[in-house]
Write an enzyme that holds these catalytic residues in place. Structure first.
Site, mmCIF file in Angstrom:
data_model
loop_
_atom_site.group_PDB
_atom_site.id
_atom_site.type_symbol
_atom_site.label_atom_id
_atom_site.label_comp_id
_atom_site.label_asym_id
_atom_site.label_seq_id
_atom_site.Cartn_x
_atom_site.Cartn_y
_atom_site.Cartn_z
ATOM 1 N N HIS A 271 0.885 -1.175 0.000
ATOM 2 C CA HIS A 271 0.000 0.000 0.000
ATOM 3 C C HIS A 271 0.921 1.224 0.000
ATOM 4 O O HIS A 271 1.728 1.382 -0.904
ATOM 5 C CB HIS A 271 -0.897 -0.119 1.239
ATOM 6 C CG HIS A 271 -2.070 0.811 1.289
ATOM 7 N ND1 HIS A 271 -2.430 1.631 0.263
ATOM 8 C CD2 HIS A 271 -2.979 1.046 2.281
ATOM 9 C CE1 HIS A 271 -3.507 2.326 0.605
ATOM 10 N NE2 HIS A 271 -3.856 1.984 1.835
ATOM 11 N N HIS B 56 -2.044 -2.128 -9.880
ATOM 12 C CA HIS B 56 -3.030 -1.563 -8.968
ATOM 13 C C HIS B 56 -4.267 -2.428 -9.008
ATOM 14 O O HIS B 56 -4.617 -2.953 -10.060
ATOM 15 C CB HIS B 56 -3.381 -0.134 -9.396
ATOM 16 C CG HIS B 56 -4.007 0.660 -8.312
ATOM 17 N ND1 HIS B 56 -5.351 0.615 -8.048
ATOM 18 C CD2 HIS B 56 -3.458 1.493 -7.401
ATOM 19 C CE1 HIS B 56 -5.607 1.398 -7.019
ATOM 20 N NE2 HIS B 56 -4.485 1.944 -6.602
ATOM 21 N N ASP C 171 2.996 5.619 -6.693
ATOM 22 C CA ASP C 171 4.241 5.491 -5.935
ATOM 23 C C ASP C 171 5.486 5.409 -6.803
ATOM 24 O O ASP C 171 6.601 5.467 -6.290
ATOM 25 C CB ASP C 171 4.178 4.230 -5.044
ATOM 26 C CG ASP C 171 3.158 4.393 -3.938
ATOM 27 O OD1 ASP C 171 3.123 5.480 -3.353
ATOM 28 O OD2 ASP C 171 2.406 3.450 -3.673
HETATM 29 N N1 CMC Z 1 5.142 -6.673 -10.492
HETATM 30 C C1 CMC Z 1 5.067 -7.870 -11.104
HETATM 31 N N2 CMC Z 1 3.925 -8.558 -11.243
HETATM 32 C C2 CMC Z 1 2.818 -8.027 -10.702
HETATM 33 C C3 CMC Z 1 2.823 -6.789 -10.043
HETATM 34 C C4 CMC Z 1 4.045 -6.096 -9.951
HETATM 35 N N3 CMC Z 1 4.113 -4.915 -9.341
HETATM 36 N N4 CMC Z 1 1.583 -6.505 -9.614
HETATM 37 C C5 CMC Z 1 0.826 -7.532 -9.977
HETATM 38 N N5 CMC Z 1 1.578 -8.446 -10.641
HETATM 39 C C6 CMC Z 1 1.104 -9.693 -11.261
HETATM 40 C C7 CMC Z 1 0.844 -10.785 -10.213
HETATM 41 O O1 CMC Z 1 1.987 -11.561 -9.999
HETATM 42 C C8 CMC Z 1 -0.290 -11.541 -10.838
HETATM 43 O O2 CMC Z 1 0.254 -12.364 -11.856
HETATM 44 P P1 CMC Z 1 -0.363 -13.826 -12.124
HETATM 45 O O3 CMC Z 1 -1.738 -13.555 -12.637
HETATM 46 O O4 CMC Z 1 0.540 -14.443 -13.119
HETATM 47 O O5 CMC Z 1 -0.363 -14.545 -10.801
HETATM 48 C C9 CMC Z 1 -1.104 -10.457 -11.546
HETATM 49 O O6 CMC Z 1 -0.171 -9.413 -11.864
HETATM 50 C C10 CMC Z 1 -2.244 -9.890 -10.695
HETATM 51 O O7 CMC Z 1 -1.661 -9.448 -9.460
HETATM 52 P P2 CMC Z 1 -2.413 -9.443 -8.071
HETATM 53 O O8 CMC Z 1 -1.407 -9.470 -6.980
HETATM 54 O O9 CMC Z 1 -3.473 -10.508 -8.081
HETATM 55 O O10 CMC Z 1 -3.128 -8.042 -8.129
HETATM 56 P P3 CMC Z 1 -3.737 -7.264 -6.909
HETATM 57 O O11 CMC Z 1 -4.824 -6.422 -7.445
HETATM 58 O O12 CMC Z 1 -4.066 -8.203 -5.801
HETATM 59 O O13 CMC Z 1 -2.500 -6.372 -6.396
HETATM 60 C C11 CMC Z 1 -1.041 -4.578 -5.976
HETATM 61 C C12 CMC Z 1 -2.401 -5.005 -6.551
HETATM 62 C C13 CMC Z 1 -0.960 -3.051 -5.966
HETATM 63 C C14 CMC Z 1 -0.946 -5.065 -4.525
HETATM 64 C C15 CMC Z 1 0.074 -5.196 -6.833
HETATM 65 O O14 CMC Z 1 -0.026 -4.759 -8.163
HETATM 66 C C16 CMC Z 1 1.460 -4.916 -6.275
HETATM 67 O O15 CMC Z 1 1.924 -5.633 -5.375
HETATM 68 N N6 CMC Z 1 2.159 -3.845 -6.779
HETATM 69 C C17 CMC Z 1 3.445 -3.483 -6.264
HETATM 70 C C18 CMC Z 1 3.273 -2.694 -4.987
HETATM 71 C C19 CMC Z 1 2.785 -1.284 -5.260
HETATM 72 O O16 CMC Z 1 3.297 -0.589 -6.135
HETATM 73 N N7 CMC Z 1 1.793 -0.865 -4.466
HETATM 74 C C20 CMC Z 1 1.254 0.482 -4.552
HETATM 75 C C21 CMC Z 1 -0.176 0.489 -4.979
HETATM 76 S S1 CMC Z 1 -0.774 2.135 -5.379
HETATM 77 C C22 CMC Z 1 -0.735 3.027 -3.924
HETATM 78 C C23 CMC Z 1 -1.471 2.462 -2.786
HETATM 79 O O17 CMC Z 1 -2.463 1.752 -2.920
HETATM 80 O O18 CMC Z 1 -1.045 2.717 -1.664
#
Ligand code: CMC
Length: 420
Positions: free
Chosen positions: A261, A300, A356
């Site tokens: 987050h 996201h 971010d």
């Molecule tokens: N790098 C590589 N792969 C990713 C990433 C990433 N940053 N984000 C998602 N994926 C992949 C993930 O591995 C999955 O692949 P597969 O379908 O093959 O298993 C697919 O994309 C879907 O990911 P998810 O984890 O199911 O998606 P989510 O909606 O649960 O997660 C997230 C959203 C923001 C937690 C995630 O994208 C992430 O961890 N990003 C990096 C951390 C980040 O930048 N967070 C800031 C978010 S914006 C500000 C805020 O909210 O505070």
């Protein structure tokens, strides 16, 4: 085409038809089929947990509006304090209202001496400022008798003013303590952002550069609210139990602390430092694709397009670099963005830069240590959290209490210690 959905319980053949409004239908309809039937949605992937009139987000098209106003217009024309008023009150203030609001917030910037002299000094010298911030926000509530009077709109307004006004003071206190510098008192002749920068950096005859003050204010505007994210949901869940807003905001700040987050901006800088040079970018991207880590600042839950805040922040970063000089990590970040945006792995999963990705570079150029990045996110998010808190109380939302899908052991008899 009827705006309804019909659900059939194949076990009994019973059906129920319910209206779809704004793309949403009430899941309670399922219980008309069977009162013991619940939906399973552990991360709220397809659940609207509340109605809200504060922020509109269209993740497919990269749209973000506060109370109907596009984020781009607010970032260009508004100030953080005006935006905080808008979030809390639903309308932009007129001139008189804005003067009064600024006066009221400014009037509350000081914190009790015990917070600084006794509370802050209890921390270990290298305490993480976000850990200190979370605890300080919770502790602050114990100073105000009215904090618990959450049914009284006047008292609620008092706490709102205090929390918005004191968030920068607490943040600066946490930083100055962590580096062993004396606390700077708030300067109520300065703007909200300039006062924060002044409390952070003033040593000798420091003066806030107006270009950096404006950049800080834009960052505050962009981070003020983002509908039902993890931290805001925590605020609403805690607020629904009628806990005081300080305790609820401390809970929301704890949720924000996590690297998935608000902690992601800190993780981005660590990642860019680890990558080191532009030449290492392709190998790093390959390692992410192999599942060896995530590309921080990308992806996201809601945006499946460029995060509109990332576009504005990228522009603001160049304005800051004009004053401070370019960040040595900028080239690595630009290359990383270019490589990721043209790679099938990221395209397929609709992973774009989020807020971010570039904010950390600005914070770093402004000389904030990485440990302060999430605190910088929490300061302006305070107004968003409070707007949601007020909204849920005004609407009389019931206490949040989801159900679970039990997967544990069936009933069994207690085994005496000697027999285990
Ligand atoms: N790098 C590589 N792969 C990713 C990433 C990433 N940053 N984000 C998602 N994926 C992949 C993930 O591995 C999955 O692949 P597969 O379908 O093959 O298993 C697919 O994309 C879907 O990911 P998810 O984890 O199911 O998606 P989510 O909606 O649960 O997660 C997230 C959203 C923001 C937690 C995630 O994208 C992430 O961890 N990003 C990096 C951390 C980040 O930048 N967070 C800031 C978010 S914006 C500000 C805020 O909210 O505070």
């Amino acid at each position: 085409m009827p705006e309804t959905i019909t659900i059939t319980d194949d076990r009994t053949g019973k059906t129920v038809t319910v209206p779809i409004e704004g793309g949403v239908f009430p899941s309670s309809a399922l219980r008309e089929l069977d009162p013991s039937l619940y939906m399973y949605d552990p991360a709220y992937m397809s659940t609207a947990a509340t109605q809200s009139a504060i922020t509109y987000l269209d993740g497919t098209n990269g749209v973000l509006r506060y109370r109907g106003y596009p984020i781009e217009q607010l970032a260009e024309k508004s100030t953080y304090l005006e935006v905080a008023y808008l979030l809390m009150n639903g309308e932009l203030p007129n001139e008189t209202e804005l003067v009064q609001w600024k006066h009221d917030v400014t009037h509350h910037t000081f914190i009790h001496e015990n917070m600084r002299k006794k509370f802050a000094e209890g921390f270990h010298y290298d305490a993480h400022p976000m850990g200190m911030f979370v605890s300080a926000v919770a502790a602050l509530g114990t100073f105000y008798d009215g904090a618990k009077e959450i049914e009284d709109p006047e008292e609620r307004n008092h706490q709102v003013l205090r929390l918005i006004a004191k968030a920068p003071t607490i943040a600066a206190m946490c930083y100055r303590f962590s580096v062993g510098l004396p606390f700077n008192m708030p300067d109520n002749d300065l703007s909200y952002s300039a006062n924060f920068l002044n409390m952070m950096w003033k040593i000798g005859d420091y003066e806030v550069d107006p270009r950096l003050e404006r950049a800080m204010d834009i960052l505050f505007i962009l981070h003020a609210d983002h509908e039902q994210n993890c931290g805001t949901t925590a605020m609403r869940v805690i607020g629904s139990s009628h806990a005081d807003p300080y305790s609820a905001a401390a809970g929301a700040a704890s949720a924000l602390y996590g690297p998935r987050h608000g902690g992601a901006n800190e993780a981005v800088i660590r990642m860019l430092n680890d990558i080191g040079t532009v030449d290492n970018v392709p190998a790093f991207v390959e390692s992410v694709k192999k599942g060896e880590g995530r590309l921080m600042g990308f992806g996201h839950r809601v945006y499946k397009n460029y995060d509109p805040r990332a576009t504005i922040i990228k522009e603001a970063a160049y304005d800051v670099f004009d004053v401070t000089g370019k960040s040595p990590l900028l080239d690595v970040a630009l290359k990383l963005e270019e490589v990721a945006l043209s790679d099938e792995y990221f395209i397929e999963r609709k992973l774009y830069p989020n807020v971010d990705f570039y904010s950390g570079l600005i914070y770093q150029a402004l000389k904030f240590p990485t440990e302060m990045f999430t605190v910088l996110f929490a300061i302006p998010r305070m107004s968003g959290w409070l707007a949601h808190w007020d909204e849920l109380l005004v609407e009389g939302q019931k206490i949040s209490r989801p159900r679970q899908w039990y997967t544990g052991a069936d009933e069994r008899n207690y085994v005496d210690l000697a027999d285990r």
